[in-house]
Design an enzyme around this catalytic site. Structure first.
Site, PDB file in Angstrom:
ATOM      1  CE  LYS A  51      -8.681 -25.024  37.400  1.00 43.70           C
ATOM      2  NZ  LYS A  51      -8.023 -23.737  37.180  1.00 43.70           N
ATOM      3  CD  GLN A  95      -4.689 -22.513  36.359  1.00 43.16           C
ATOM      4  OE1 GLN A  95      -5.638 -23.158  35.954  1.00 43.16           O
ATOM      5  NE2 GLN A  95      -4.609 -22.090  37.621  1.00 43.16           N
ATOM      6  CG  ASP A 118     -11.660 -18.692  35.744  1.00 44.33           C
ATOM      7  OD1 ASP A 118     -12.197 -19.398  36.620  1.00 44.33           O
ATOM      8  OD2 ASP A 118     -10.430 -18.548  35.642  1.00 44.33           O
TER       9      ASP A 118
END
Ligand code: NAD
Length: 290
Positions: A51, A95, A118
């Site tokens: 990322k 994460q 997200d």
């Protein structure tokens, strides 16, 4: 047809690079993505590294907050609160998975929905349920992109999604429903899975069971999207689809690796730019929370 996620992601990232440059010019600062990584899980470290690299490639400022796995929930929430209030932070991603002593839902819910790249806060998932696609989870969005690369119009097609997590299966079922597909959602308690998958025009395997979907599960001519990322004992990756038996039967299929994975990362970048644009344009009427 092999649905080459690496290729499609590169095309998308090229467009996003231009978009990033124009946002940077317009708002006189670089879009920024903040990733919170708790602990030392090696796969998480690899994903976060990818990322970071993609963000750098297209001009997004990427900051990784690395916290030890002993960190308490309060400290994670405090960090998120600081990022929520920082006007120069556009995207926040935690994460997953988090260590067991931290309540994942508490942490996700503390992210300002306008920065939730997200798409996992209940506000953004709720919007998706309503058919209002604001910040959509990146993996389902990436799957949809690849499905559209196979067929633009999926109206009336039967899609079978295997896996019901909010992150992937459920969200994808909603996205497909929004595009007028007829959706069947299968999961670990589904009886006679192949009876469903054999009827499908589109199969999405997102269950984390290596090779679960074989050629015997597939109707000739179907499109097969393999979300699974499973590590073999030798360290190599394999999906939830048995590629060798599925490939000759399917009309289109994604490989693992270089299928859905690169699309997920590309859509994270897209969400970061969208989050910046919509927050600074004031087009999402939700107050900055926490
Ligand atoms: P999860 O563990 O949260 O959910 C798995 C789902 O699969 C559950 O809903 C369960 O009911 C279902 N399932 C389990 N065994 C099954 C079986 N035998 N038959 C039918 N259904 C079964 O996992 P997740 O987060 O949704 O991820 C699923 C897979 O996708 C994992 O391999 C994960 O690593 C991968 N993944 C890939 C990406 C990517 O970018 N490519 C992103 C997220 C997740």
């Amino acid at each position: 047809m092999i649905l080459d996620g690496k290729h499609h992601a590169q095309l998308l990232l090229a467009t996003l690079k231009d978009e990033c440059a124009s946002l940077t010019k317009r708002f006189e600062r670089t879009p920024s993505l903040h990733v919170i990584l708790v602990g030392q899980i090696s796969s998480s470290q690899i994903y976060v590294g990818m990322k970071e690299k993609r963000a750098h490639d297209i001009g997004i400022k990427s900051v990784v907050h690395r916290l030890p796995d002993t960190v308490d929930e309060k400290a994670v929430l405090a960090l998120i609160s600081t990022l929520n209030h920082n006007q120069d932070v556009d995207g926040i991603l935690v994460q997953l998975p988090l260590p067991a002593h931290i309540d994942t839902n508490n942490v996700i819910e503390s992210i300002c929905p306008q920065k939730d790249v997200d798409g996992l806060t209940s506000i953004n998932l709720g919007r998706l349920v309503r058919g209002d696609e604001y910040l959509i989870p990146c993996t389902p969005r990436g799957c949809l992109h690849l499905i559209h690369a196979w067929k633009q119009d999926i109206s009336g097609l039967h899609a079978v999604v295997v896996g019901r997590s909010a992150l992937v299966g459920k969200s994808l079922a909603l996205l497909l429903t929004g595009r007028d597909a007829t959706v069947t959602l299968c999961h670990s308690k589904t009886i006679n899975l192949s009876a469903f998958t054999r009827q499908a025009d589109i199969i999405i395997a997102a269950c984390g069971v290596p090779g679960l979907i074989t050629g015997n599960h597939i109707k000739p001519g179907a499109c097969v999207i393999d979300v699974g990322i499973n590590r073999r004992p030798d360290g190599t990756l394999t999906g939830d689809v048995d590629f060798n038996t599925a490939h000759p039967i399917a009309d289109a299929i994604t490989p693992v690796p270089f299928g859905v994975g690169p699309m997920t990362v590309a859509y994270l970048m897209a969400n970061t730019l969208r989050a910046m644009q919509q927050r600074l344009n004031g087009t999402m009427p939700i107050p900055l929370l926490h």
